[in-house]
Design a protein around this motif. Structure first.
Motif, PDB file in Angstrom:
ATOM      1  N   LEU A   1      14.987  52.285  14.606  1.00 15.17           N
ATOM      2  CA  LEU A   1      14.855  52.404  16.165  1.00 15.17           C
ATOM      3  C   LEU A   1      14.225  54.095  16.266  1.00 15.17           C
ATOM      4  O   LEU A   1      13.381  54.022  17.239  1.00 15.17           O
ATOM      5  CB  LEU A   1      16.101  52.553  16.884  1.00 15.17           C
ATOM      6  N   GLY A   2      14.526  55.104  15.630  1.00 10.25           N
ATOM      7  CA  GLY A   2      14.113  56.297  15.646  1.00 10.25           C
ATOM      8  C   GLY A   2      12.531  56.114  15.428  1.00 10.25           C
ATOM      9  O   GLY A   2      11.687  56.839  15.904  1.00 10.25           O
ATOM     10  N   ARG A   3      12.042  55.360  14.256  1.00 10.09           N
ATOM     11  CA  ARG A   3      10.793  55.171  13.959  1.00 10.09           C
ATOM     12  C   ARG A   3       9.951  54.690  14.902  1.00 10.09           C
ATOM     13  O   ARG A   3       8.816  54.943  15.282  1.00 10.09           O
ATOM     14  CB  ARG A   3      10.783  54.444  12.661  1.00 10.09           C
ATOM     15  N   ALA A   4      10.606  53.928  16.193  1.00  6.68           N
ATOM     16  CA  ALA A   4       9.832  53.457  17.024  1.00  6.68           C
ATOM     17  C   ALA A   4       9.953  54.412  18.494  1.00  6.68           C
ATOM     18  O   ALA A   4       9.436  54.149  19.641  1.00  6.68           O
ATOM     19  CB  ALA A   4      10.256  52.049  17.620  1.00  6.68           C
ATOM     20  N   HIS A   5      10.488  55.699  18.382  1.00  5.49           N
ATOM     21  CA  HIS A   5      10.820  56.595  19.367  1.00  5.49           C
ATOM     22  C   HIS A   5      11.726  55.939  20.322  1.00  5.49           C
ATOM     23  O   HIS A   5      11.510  56.327  21.382  1.00  5.49           O
ATOM     24  CB  HIS A   5       9.291  56.843  19.755  1.00  5.49           C
ATOM     25  N   TYR A   6      12.698  55.255  19.920  1.00  2.79           N
ATOM     26  CA  TYR A   6      13.622  54.639  20.847  1.00  2.79           C
ATOM     27  C   TYR A   6      14.539  55.587  20.754  1.00  2.79           C
ATOM     28  O   TYR A   6      15.666  55.573  20.173  1.00  2.79           O
ATOM     29  CB  TYR A   6      14.122  53.200  20.181  1.00  2.79           C
TER      30      TYR A   6
ATOM     31  N   ALA B   1      10.635  48.962  18.894  1.00  2.00           N
ATOM     32  CA  ALA B   1      11.714  49.022  18.196  1.00  2.00           C
ATOM     33  C   ALA B   1      12.057  47.609  17.563  1.00  2.00           C
ATOM     34  O   ALA B   1      12.685  47.720  16.330  1.00  2.00           O
ATOM     35  CB  ALA B   1      12.757  49.607  18.900  1.00  2.00           C
ATOM     36  N   ALA B   2      11.963  46.634  18.269  1.00  2.00           N
ATOM     37  CA  ALA B   2      12.097  45.156  17.461  1.00  2.00           C
ATOM     38  C   ALA B   2      11.298  45.010  16.513  1.00  2.00           C
ATOM     39  O   ALA B   2      11.774  44.507  15.466  1.00  2.00           O
ATOM     40  CB  ALA B   2      12.001  44.155  18.699  1.00  2.00           C
ATOM     41  N   ARG B   3      10.107  45.551  16.539  1.00  2.00           N
ATOM     42  CA  ARG B   3       9.194  45.060  15.389  1.00  2.00           C
ATOM     43  C   ARG B   3       9.745  45.997  14.270  1.00  2.00           C
ATOM     44  O   ARG B   3       9.649  45.658  13.213  1.00  2.00           O
ATOM     45  CB  ARG B   3       7.762  45.688  15.859  1.00  2.00           C
ATOM     46  N   GLU B   4       9.977  47.366  14.665  1.00  2.00           N
ATOM     47  CA  GLU B   4      10.840  48.263  13.420  1.00  2.00           C
ATOM     48  C   GLU B   4      11.870  47.364  12.985  1.00  2.00           C
ATOM     49  O   GLU B   4      12.005  47.549  11.427  1.00  2.00           O
ATOM     50  CB  GLU B   4      11.009  49.553  13.911  1.00  2.00           C
ATOM     51  N   LEU B   5      12.616  47.165  13.542  1.00  2.00           N
ATOM     52  CA  LEU B   5      14.050  46.296  13.007  1.00  2.00           C
ATOM     53  C   LEU B   5      13.563  45.046  12.089  1.00  2.00           C
ATOM     54  O   LEU B   5      14.129  44.741  10.905  1.00  2.00           O
ATOM     55  CB  LEU B   5      15.028  45.891  14.098  1.00  2.00           C
ATOM     56  N   SER B   6      12.625  44.440  12.619  1.00  2.00           N
ATOM     57  CA  SER B   6      12.185  43.096  11.859  1.00  2.00           C
ATOM     58  C   SER B   6      11.483  43.611  10.602  1.00  2.00           C
ATOM     59  O   SER B   6      11.493  42.714   9.455  1.00  2.00           O
ATOM     60  CB  SER B   6      11.199  42.315  12.554  1.00  2.00           C
ATOM     61  N   ALA B   7      10.864  44.727  10.695  1.00  2.00           N
ATOM     62  CA  ALA B   7       9.973  45.000   9.459  1.00  2.00           C
ATOM     63  C   ALA B   7      11.087  45.571   8.506  1.00  2.00           C
ATOM     64  O   ALA B   7      10.747  45.647   7.020  1.00  2.00           O
ATOM     65  CB  ALA B   7       8.902  46.317   9.737  1.00  2.00           C
ATOM     66  N   ALA B   8      12.150  45.893   8.891  1.00  2.00           N
ATOM     67  CA  ALA B   8      13.277  46.482   8.145  1.00  2.00           C
ATOM     68  C   ALA B   8      13.968  45.278   7.579  1.00  2.00           C
ATOM     69  O   ALA B   8      14.985  45.566   6.842  1.00  2.00           O
ATOM     70  CB  ALA B   8      14.133  47.498   8.645  1.00  2.00           C
ATOM     71  N   GLY B   9      13.766  44.111   7.823  1.00  2.00           N
ATOM     72  CA  GLY B   9      14.491  42.900   7.337  1.00  2.00           C
ATOM     73  C   GLY B   9      15.618  42.448   8.347  1.00  2.00           C
ATOM     74  O   GLY B   9      16.160  41.584   7.847  1.00  2.00           O
ATOM     75  N   MET B  10      15.686  43.002   9.433  1.00  2.00           N
ATOM     76  CA  MET B  10      16.981  42.639  10.278  1.00  2.00           C
ATOM     77  C   MET B  10      16.480  41.457  11.050  1.00  2.00           C
ATOM     78  O   MET B  10      16.591  41.770  12.577  1.00  2.00           O
ATOM     79  CB  MET B  10      17.420  43.912  10.909  1.00  2.00           C
TER      80      MET B  10
ATOM     81  N   ASN C   1      13.003  26.979  18.355  1.00  2.00           N
ATOM     82  CA  ASN C   1      14.359  26.577  18.685  1.00  2.00           C
ATOM     83  C   ASN C   1      14.931  26.440  17.123  1.00  2.00           C
ATOM     84  O   ASN C   1      15.548  25.406  16.783  1.00  2.00           O
ATOM     85  CB  ASN C   1      14.517  25.306  19.338  1.00  2.00           C
ATOM     86  N   THR C   2      14.843  27.736  16.429  1.00  2.00           N
ATOM     87  CA  THR C   2      15.503  27.820  15.316  1.00  2.00           C
ATOM     88  C   THR C   2      16.470  28.970  15.114  1.00  2.00           C
ATOM     89  O   THR C   2      15.974  30.120  15.948  1.00  2.00           O
ATOM     90  CB  THR C   2      14.384  27.845  14.012  1.00  2.00           C
ATOM     91  N   PRO C   3      17.093  29.479  14.303  1.00  2.00           N
ATOM     92  CA  PRO C   3      18.173  30.407  14.399  1.00  2.00           C
ATOM     93  C   PRO C   3      17.446  31.942  14.492  1.00  2.00           C
ATOM     94  O   PRO C   3      17.912  32.774  15.144  1.00  2.00           O
ATOM     95  CB  PRO C   3      18.987  30.387  13.229  1.00  2.00           C
ATOM     96  N   SER C   4      16.665  32.296  13.521  1.00  2.00           N
ATOM     97  CA  SER C   4      15.942  33.571  13.428  1.00  2.00           C
ATOM     98  C   SER C   4      15.223  33.838  14.713  1.00  2.00           C
ATOM     99  O   SER C   4      15.398  34.961  15.223  1.00  2.00           O
ATOM    100  CB  SER C   4      15.257  33.668  12.095  1.00  2.00           C
ATOM    101  N   PRO C   5      14.009  33.282  15.042  1.00  2.00           N
ATOM    102  CA  PRO C   5      13.496  33.587  16.327  1.00  2.00           C
ATOM    103  C   PRO C   5      14.500  33.520  17.668  1.00  2.00           C
ATOM    104  O   PRO C   5      14.239  34.517  18.189  1.00  2.00           O
ATOM    105  CB  PRO C   5      12.464  32.424  16.390  1.00  2.00           C
ATOM    106  N   LEU C   6      15.246  32.893  17.658  1.00  2.00           N
ATOM    107  CA  LEU C   6      16.269  32.969  18.955  1.00  2.00           C
ATOM    108  C   LEU C   6      17.220  34.118  18.701  1.00  2.00           C
ATOM    109  O   LEU C   6      17.319  35.072  19.590  1.00  2.00           O
ATOM    110  CB  LEU C   6      17.132  31.647  18.683  1.00  2.00           C
ATOM    111  N   TYR C   7      17.357  34.655  17.462  1.00  2.00           N
ATOM    112  CA  TYR C   7      18.182  35.945  17.397  1.00  2.00           C
ATOM    113  C   TYR C   7      17.397  37.120  17.434  1.00  2.00           C
ATOM    114  O   TYR C   7      17.719  38.080  18.001  1.00  2.00           O
ATOM    115  CB  TYR C   7      18.711  36.014  15.982  1.00  2.00           C
ATOM    116  N   ARG C   8      16.057  37.034  16.946  1.00  2.00           N
ATOM    117  CA  ARG C   8      15.155  37.939  17.178  1.00  2.00           C
ATOM    118  C   ARG C   8      14.793  38.409  18.869  1.00  2.00           C
ATOM    119  O   ARG C   8      14.669  39.565  19.285  1.00  2.00           O
ATOM    120  CB  ARG C   8      13.955  37.999  16.615  1.00  2.00           C
ATOM    121  N   LEU C   9      14.693  37.112  19.784  1.00  2.00           N
ATOM    122  CA  LEU C   9      14.724  37.382  21.057  1.00  2.00           C
ATOM    123  C   LEU C   9      15.880  38.163  21.670  1.00  2.00           C
ATOM    124  O   LEU C   9      16.106  38.834  22.376  1.00  2.00           O
ATOM    125  CB  LEU C   9      14.681  36.047  21.721  1.00  2.00           C
TER     126      LEU C   9
END
Length: 203
Positions: free
Chosen positions: A82-87, A55-64, A28-36
């Motif tokens: 997103l493209g790196r995850a074939h999304y 795709a979520a993992r790629e966005l996270s790895a890119a710092g988002m 229940n903190t901002p970053s994990p809730l936003y990642r969800l």
């Protein structure tokens, strides 16, 4: 095998939440809730769940991992991740939705979904309604968020959604959220909800 035993078997075989699969522990903190929330946007498209999680993992790895970082990233940065995850097919529209959603979260809730929770004043239906104001989040996305977040937002309990309840009925488990909630401890509700959806996908 009793119903509680069947529920325990489900947890053992399929009880991995989407957040866990995406590589973060929901708190229940901002970053994990936003990642969800980001994950729910990606899962709301007509695309395989595994690709959305990647795709979520790629966005996270890119710092988002925060709305501010998502908003500051360029549209092309989001598309590339997103493209790196074939999304594919939904990459451009999802990149736009993620950027617009991040701006909405910053403007209305100062980047913190806990303020959305406070605005809902403990009403699960209101939480779902406010979530649906974000781009690309419809009933499915709101259901996924509620299933996963009920571990840290107890007022959402029990949250299973139509897909999980339909799967439960086919597995001869209770067909109601209340009945399912009685099979496991409260902290295991997100895992049971995920297990039911995953069991359905495995059929």
């Amino acid at each position: 095998m009793t119903r509680p035993e069947r529920a325990r078997r489900l947890l053992e075989e399929h009880g991995l939440t989407y957040a866990e699969e995406a590589g973060f522990r929901l708190r229940n903190t901002p970053s994990p809730l936003y990642r969800l929330l980001t994950l729910c946007v990606l899962l709301s498209a007509r695309i395989k769940a595994g690709i959305a999680v990647s795709a979520a993992r790629e966005l996270s790895a890119a710092g988002m991992r925060t709305p501010r970082a998502m908003a500051r990233a360029s549209w092309q940065d989001r598309v590339d991740a997103l493209g790196r995850a074939h999304y594919r097919r939904y990459d451009e529209s999802s990149a736009t939705a993620l950027g617009d959603g991040a701006e909405l979260l910053l403007d209305r809730y100062r980047g913190d979904l806990r303020r959305l929770r406070a605005e809902a004043d403990g009403d699960p239906g209101r939480i779902r309604g406010l979530l649906r104001e974000f781009p690309r989040i419809g009933p499915v996305g709101a259901d996924i968020f509620s299933r996963e977040a009920q571990g840290v937002w107890p007022e959402l309990r029990p949250a299973f959604g139509t897909r999980a309840r339909d799967a439960a009925a086919r597995l001869d488990l209770p067909k109601t959220s209340g009945g399912l909630a009685r099979l496991v401890a409260g902290e295991d509700l997100p895992r049971l909800a995920a297990a039911l959806v995953r069991a359905e996908q495995a059929e």
